[in-house]
Design a protein around this motif. Structure first.
Motif, PDB file in Angstrom:
ATOM      1  N   LYS A   3      64.794  57.080  72.428  1.00 45.12           N
ATOM      2  CA  LYS A   3      63.879  57.954  71.719  1.00 45.12           C
ATOM      3  C   LYS A   3      63.714  57.445  70.301  1.00 45.12           C
ATOM      4  O   LYS A   3      64.668  57.055  69.674  1.00 45.12           O
ATOM      5  CB  LYS A   3      64.548  59.320  71.715  1.00 45.12           C
ATOM      6  N   ARG A   6      63.134  60.475  63.948  1.00 44.78           N
ATOM      7  CA  ARG A   6      62.885  61.808  63.581  1.00 44.78           C
ATOM      8  C   ARG A   6      63.491  62.121  62.252  1.00 44.78           C
ATOM      9  O   ARG A   6      64.116  61.292  61.650  1.00 44.78           O
ATOM     10  CB  ARG A   6      63.520  62.705  64.583  1.00 44.78           C
ATOM     11  N   GLU A  79      71.923  63.925  80.382  1.00 45.59           N
ATOM     12  CA  GLU A  79      71.395  63.291  79.165  1.00 45.59           C
ATOM     13  C   GLU A  79      70.021  62.685  79.457  1.00 45.59           C
ATOM     14  O   GLU A  79      69.124  62.740  78.615  1.00 45.59           O
ATOM     15  CB  GLU A  79      72.366  62.225  78.663  1.00 45.59           C
ATOM     16  N   LYS A  83      64.962  63.910  83.433  1.00 47.15           N
ATOM     17  CA  LYS A  83      63.686  63.818  82.711  1.00 47.15           C
ATOM     18  C   LYS A  83      62.580  63.338  83.658  1.00 47.15           C
ATOM     19  O   LYS A  83      62.870  62.671  84.663  1.00 47.15           O
ATOM     20  CB  LYS A  83      63.841  62.866  81.530  1.00 47.15           C
ATOM     21  N   HIS A 116      67.278  69.739  81.830  1.00 46.88           N
ATOM     22  CA  HIS A 116      66.574  69.136  80.692  1.00 46.88           C
ATOM     23  C   HIS A 116      65.833  67.898  81.185  1.00 46.88           C
ATOM     24  O   HIS A 116      66.483  66.954  81.591  1.00 46.88           O
ATOM     25  CB  HIS A 116      67.583  68.782  79.616  1.00 46.88           C
ATOM     26  N   TRP A 120      57.770  66.888  78.662  1.00 53.38           N
ATOM     27  CA  TRP A 120      58.033  66.239  77.369  1.00 53.38           C
ATOM     28  C   TRP A 120      56.973  65.157  77.196  1.00 53.38           C
ATOM     29  O   TRP A 120      56.444  64.641  78.181  1.00 53.38           O
ATOM     30  CB  TRP A 120      59.443  65.619  77.392  1.00 53.38           C
ATOM     31  N   ASN A 179      59.709  70.588  76.053  1.00 56.93           N
ATOM     32  CA  ASN A 179      60.492  69.948  75.005  1.00 56.93           C
ATOM     33  C   ASN A 179      59.573  69.397  73.912  1.00 56.93           C
ATOM     34  O   ASN A 179      58.609  68.694  74.213  1.00 56.93           O
ATOM     35  CB  ASN A 179      61.298  68.792  75.630  1.00 56.93           C
ATOM     36  N   GLU A 180      59.852  69.750  72.674  1.00 59.20           N
ATOM     37  CA  GLU A 180      59.219  69.131  71.501  1.00 59.20           C
ATOM     38  C   GLU A 180      57.696  69.271  71.437  1.00 59.20           C
ATOM     39  O   GLU A 180      56.972  68.297  71.269  1.00 59.20           O
ATOM     40  CB  GLU A 180      59.640  67.655  71.405  1.00 59.20           C
ATOM     41  N   ASN A 226      62.271  73.986  73.758  1.00 55.10           N
ATOM     42  CA  ASN A 226      63.344  73.263  73.071  1.00 55.10           C
ATOM     43  C   ASN A 226      62.751  72.353  72.007  1.00 55.10           C
ATOM     44  O   ASN A 226      61.719  71.714  72.237  1.00 55.10           O
ATOM     45  CB  ASN A 226      64.047  72.416  74.146  1.00 55.10           C
ATOM     46  N   GLN A 259      67.760  71.960  69.277  1.00 54.64           N
ATOM     47  CA  GLN A 259      68.452  70.714  69.620  1.00 54.64           C
ATOM     48  C   GLN A 259      69.669  70.481  68.731  1.00 54.64           C
ATOM     49  O   GLN A 259      70.726  70.080  69.189  1.00 54.64           O
ATOM     50  CB  GLN A 259      67.495  69.534  69.530  1.00 54.64           C
ATOM     51  N   HIS A 261      70.281  68.117  66.366  1.00 54.26           N
ATOM     52  CA  HIS A 261      70.716  66.766  66.000  1.00 54.26           C
ATOM     53  C   HIS A 261      70.784  66.781  64.477  1.00 54.26           C
ATOM     54  O   HIS A 261      69.795  66.548  63.784  1.00 54.26           O
ATOM     55  CB  HIS A 261      69.696  65.724  66.465  1.00 54.26           C
ATOM     56  N   GLU A 290      71.601  70.415  71.848  1.00 57.15           N
ATOM     57  CA  GLU A 290      71.881  68.971  71.788  1.00 57.15           C
ATOM     58  C   GLU A 290      72.710  68.639  70.555  1.00 57.15           C
ATOM     59  O   GLU A 290      72.443  67.678  69.832  1.00 57.15           O
ATOM     60  CB  GLU A 290      70.561  68.175  71.779  1.00 57.15           C
ATOM     61  N   TRP A 342      75.649  66.970  72.539  1.00 55.77           N
ATOM     62  CA  TRP A 342      74.832  65.935  73.198  1.00 55.77           C
ATOM     63  C   TRP A 342      75.697  64.711  73.538  1.00 55.77           C
ATOM     64  O   TRP A 342      75.379  63.564  73.204  1.00 55.77           O
ATOM     65  CB  TRP A 342      73.609  65.574  72.356  1.00 55.77           C
ATOM     66  N   TRP A 350      73.774  58.497  71.602  1.00 55.34           N
ATOM     67  CA  TRP A 350      72.515  57.825  71.267  1.00 55.34           C
ATOM     68  C   TRP A 350      72.447  57.474  69.781  1.00 55.34           C
ATOM     69  O   TRP A 350      71.736  56.585  69.365  1.00 55.34           O
ATOM     70  CB  TRP A 350      71.327  58.724  71.648  1.00 55.34           C
TER      71      TRP A 350
END
Ligand code: GLA
Length: 385
Positions: A3, A6, A79, A83, A116, A120, A179-180, A226, A259, A261, A290, A342, A350
């Motif tokens: 990914k 961000r 994880e 998807k 999850h 997305w 998601n997002e 999410n 999430q 992060h 996450e 996460w 990640w």
């Protein structure tokens, strides 16, 4: 697939490196390592408040990872393997093998499953967005064809969701349906991410996704939207407005997945608290979906080149951060039903890829409460206190 970036939110250098030795004591650098397999379970500590989860790859369902998962977590999420790109890489060709392994493991060990994710803009195969002539739908200018494309895309989405949700209906408690969906740019008046989903269908993809998930999910399952940076006011408010609008139109959204992060020095506990309270005021559940606490600011530069190069005081500072976070989660326990890390331990995250990406291929992060050898870190003691 990695990914991309961000959170340009916190400026500058690795904050952790600037911070003094913290007050959270416990396991010091000099003490013997303590195995995660020998200490009290995280999930038991928080069972009065919320379930505690971890994100996994199927290869982690054996060996030491599996032992740690079984001991400390009562909730699990994939994880990657659930998807869209993994489950339906080609239209009509579903691959459930890896996802099934996680569901089976969860059942055998009495754990809840979070799914999850169903929709997305990333890790989604291109075929979703190609018209019958294999032309990208986003490029279509003819209004009639655009309308046909929209129908086709929504049909594909419905089929994808229906197939998955029916299969795991009895196994999944919480679904990350969308998601997002929110844009990062505070100047974007609509607040919505200009993904192919949005460009082709407007907000209809969100409506169809939740309605389809609702139709096929178990009665007591919960449906989440999410996102990351839900603590940032502009993004938080755009998410709030979207949900409010969707709920007014009867879209069955049960909760927000934050999430999380996050970083040692960002966002503030106050911003985190405000966000959870805000969504809760809409009658929504909250999940921390996450969680990882990066040692760095944004961008993650400079990064420690190796795990061994991370000074002990940084782990202490991280422990203080974890302490404050879990104190907050506990305080808001009636508004939060799950907290998911996460990852399991610092040997797989990640954030290592991200640290490398920004530091010419050399760099590590250390976001969890267990270290690279599955020993407990100061952060573990801090949240068990
Ligand atoms: C997002 C996604 C996760 C994961 C992370 C890190 O937060 O929701 O599935 O991909 O990015 O890559």
């Amino acid at each position: 697939m990695l990914k991309v970036l961000r959170k340009p939110v916190i400026a500058g250098v690795a904050l952790a490196m600037l911070l003094p030795m913290g007050a959270v004591s416990q396991a010091s650098a000099s003490s013997e390592p303590v195995s995660a397999l020998k200490v009290k379970p995280l999930d038991e500590r928080y069972k009065k408040f919320f379930t505690v989860g971890t994100a996994v790859e199927p290869y982690q369902l054996t060996g030491q990872d599996a032992q740690v998962i079984k001991r400390h977590f009562n909730s699990i999420v994939a994880e990657n393997v659930m998807k869209p790109i993994n489950i339906q890489p080609e239209e009509g060709k579903y691959n459930f093998t890896e996802a099934d392994k996680i569901v089976k493991f969860a059942k055998e060990n009495g754990m809840d499953v979070r799914f999850h994710n169903l929709v997305w803009h990333s890790q989604v195969p291109d075929w979703f967005f190609l018209d019958k002539q294999a032309k990208p739908m986003v490029d279509e200018t003819n209004p009639l064809k655009r309308e046909q494309n929209k129908k086709l895309l929504l049909k594909r989405l419905e089929t994808h969701i229906k197939t998955i949700v029916k299969r795991y209906k009895n196994d999944v408690k919480s679904w990350d349906v969308v998601n997002e969906a929110i844009d990062d740019n505070p100047q974007n008046a609509k607040g919505l991410r200009e993904s192919p989903w949005y460009k082709i269908t407007g907000t209809d993809y969100i409506k169809v996704a939740f309605k389809t998930a609702k139709r096929y999910a178990a009665k007591d399952a919960k449906l989440y939207i999410n996102d990351y940076n839900t603590e940032v006011n502009s993004k938080r408010d755009n998410l709030y407005n979207l949900i409010k609008d969707m709920k007014k139109q009867g879209v069955p959204i049960d909760g927000v997945g934050h999430q999380s992060h996050i970083q040692i020095g960002w966002p503030s506990i106050k911003e985190t608290e405000d966000s959870i309270n805000l969504f809760s005021s809409l009658g929504l559940d909250n999940q921390i979906t996450e969680l990882d606490v990066s040692l760095y600011g944004w961008p993650p530069v400079p990064a420690y080149p190796t795990y061994g190069a991370i000074p002990q005081y940084v782990f202490q500072t991280q422990a203080e951060r974890y302490n404050a976070l879990f104190e907050l989660y506990e305080k808001l326990g009636d508004k939060i039903s799950n907290v998911t890390f996460w990852g399991i331990a610092d040997n797989h995250t990640w954030l290592n890829d991200r640290a490398k990406q920004y530091n010419n291929g050399v760099g590590v992060d250390a976001p969890f409460v267990f270290d690279t050898d599955y020993n407990v870190k100061p952060a573990y003691w801090a949240i068990m206190d």
